[in-house]
Every structure is written in structure tokens, then in C-alpha cells.
Write a protein that holds these residues in place. Sequence first.
Motif, PDB file in Angstrom:
ATOM      1  N   PRO A 159      11.177  55.822  48.015  1.00  0.00           N
ATOM      2  CA  PRO A 159      12.532  56.363  48.179  1.00  0.00           C
ATOM      3  C   PRO A 159      12.637  57.754  47.548  1.00  0.00           C
TER       4      PRO A 159
ATOM      5  N   GLN B  42       7.822  51.178  52.429  1.00  0.00           N
ATOM      6  CA  GLN B  42       7.961  51.590  51.039  1.00  0.00           C
ATOM      7  C   GLN B  42       7.158  50.681  50.105  1.00  0.00           C
ATOM      8  N   GLN B  43       7.139  49.412  50.393  1.00  0.00           N
ATOM      9  CA  GLN B  43       6.354  48.486  49.584  1.00  0.00           C
ATOM     10  C   GLN B  43       4.858  48.771  49.704  1.00  0.00           C
TER      11      GLN B  43
ATOM     12  N   THR C  44      10.220  51.341  40.510  1.00  0.00           N
ATOM     13  CA  THR C  44      10.736  51.786  41.805  1.00  0.00           C
ATOM     14  C   THR C  44      11.148  50.580  42.642  1.00  0.00           C
ATOM     15  N   SER C  45      12.361  50.622  43.141  1.00  0.00           N
ATOM     16  CA  SER C  45      12.878  49.540  43.975  1.00  0.00           C
ATOM     17  C   SER C  45      12.605  49.862  45.442  1.00  0.00           C
ATOM     18  N   THR C  46      11.870  48.981  46.094  1.00  0.00           N
ATOM     19  CA  THR C  46      11.532  49.183  47.508  1.00  0.00           C
ATOM     20  C   THR C  46      12.129  48.065  48.328  1.00  0.00           C
ATOM     21  N   THR C  47      12.703  48.453  49.449  1.00  0.00           N
ATOM     22  CA  THR C  47      13.348  47.476  50.326  1.00  0.00           C
ATOM     23  C   THR C  47      12.632  47.361  51.667  1.00  0.00           C
ATOM     24  N   ARG C  48      12.124  48.473  52.161  1.00  0.00           N
ATOM     25  CA  ARG C  48      11.458  48.448  53.463  1.00  0.00           C
ATOM     26  C   ARG C  48       9.976  48.134  53.297  1.00  0.00           C
TER      27      ARG C  48
ATOM     28  N   LYS D 227       4.151  51.905  47.653  1.00  0.00           N
ATOM     29  CA  LYS D 227       4.151  51.625  46.220  1.00  0.00           C
ATOM     30  C   LYS D 227       2.856  50.936  45.794  1.00  0.00           C
TER      31      LYS D 227
END
Length: 253
Positions: free
Chosen positions: A90, A146-147, A139-143, A150
Motif C-alpha cells: 500500500p 499486496q500479500q 504493513t496491513s495487506t488486504t489484496r 509483502k
Amino acid sequence: MYIVSVVSVIGGIAFAFVLGKLFGKGHRAASGEFSGQALSLIGGVLLSSFIMLTGFQVAGSWSALSTARARTYDEARALTDTYWAAGGLPDTNRTKVRALLKQYTREVRTVEFPVLAKGHTSPEAWQTLDQARAALSTTSTTRPDQQTAKAAAQSSLATVYQTRTDRAAQVQSGMPLITWLALVVAGGFLIAFPAILGLIDKPRNLVGLCFVGAAVAFAICLTAQLNHAFRQPFAVRPTAFSFAEARFQQMDS
């Protein structure tokens, strides 16, 4: 620590002493007259001993130097992989992680490498790298993409830690002290051998002995300079991290 080596040396001296007493009582030995072949044999043995010790030192030191240089490029490559993978995070996290990676690379190049010659690393660089890992971990990943980014960044950053730890361990590494003592003793006796036999009776012979002394001293000095991978004049340079910074700029554009 070196008790086995010391006992071995004493044993070798005792063995040579016994042989000298048993076989050194002939007329030629008593008169001090030796053939050219005998002198060549003794000189060859001394020279071979010195060359063997020097070769051992140079080979070991050069291997350590090459390994240290290769690991800096491995670390720089892992940094660029982490920087690239962070591009999939993000926006806020991407900016923070990449900024910390840039800061760490700059600190290694400008702050840490000058102090590596003194036998320690930079605490500031360690702290910056830890901050980069913390920023990546939180880091917060939602998709899914993105994961994946990371996970790739964390894997590459783990490689950075591994190569950096290897470099920190190699800062204070070097050849054992006993090998240096053996090298100096062998070199000193190699220089002294012609004088002990009384062969330096003419100026040209003295000039030749001085050349031998210069060659032996240069060999010992060269091996000493190669012994520490991060000390001048053969020190590993931070070229790999300059390359990483250039790659950062290319990725940004």
C-alpha cells in the motif's frame, strides 16, 4: 590453545638435534666445508618452507577477501529485491519501507564502511534495518497481490540480514597468530642462513642478501595487508551499495 603446535615444534627441533649429533661428526662437518650441492639443498629446504607458509597465508587471506567482496554484492542485490517487492505494498507503507531501505544503504556506504577497518559495524545501520523490518511486518495487506509483495519483501530482507551478519562476523576474522609467528621465523632464518655460513664476504654477496631481505619483508607485509578484508590497501569497497542506490533511483523513475 597452541599446545599441540608447540609440542610439535619442540619435537621437530629434538629430532633434528639428534640427527645432527649422530651424523654431523664427519671430517667435512668438523672443517665447516660443504659442497655447493649441500648448500643448495639446505637453502632450498629453507626457501620451500617460507614459500609454503607464505602461500598458505596468501591463499587463505585472498579467499576471505573474495568472499567478503562477493557478500557485499549479495547484500546489495537483496536490498534491491526488497525495494522492488516493496513497490507492491500500500502507498503509505511502500513509501516508508523504501525510505528506510534508502537510509540503510546510505548509512552502510558512508558511515559503516569507514569503521569496518576498526573491527566493528555501525549501530545506526543496524537500527535502521530493524526499523525497515518492523515497518514491513506491521504493513496491513488486504489484496492478494499486496500479500505476495509483502512475503517477497520479507524473504529478501531476511537475506539482507543473513549477508550483513556474515559481514559483521568477518570484520574481526583473520589468520591464526601462530601462522604469523611461523612465517616471521622462517623468513628471518632464510635471510640469516647465508650470513651464518659466512658466505657474505664480498659486497656483491651482501647486495644479494639485501635483496633477499627485501623480498621476504615484502612477502610478509603483503600477506599482512591481505589478512583483513576491510582494511586498506586491499579493502573491500562499498561499490555494491552505490550500485544499489543507483538501482533505487531507476525503480523510482
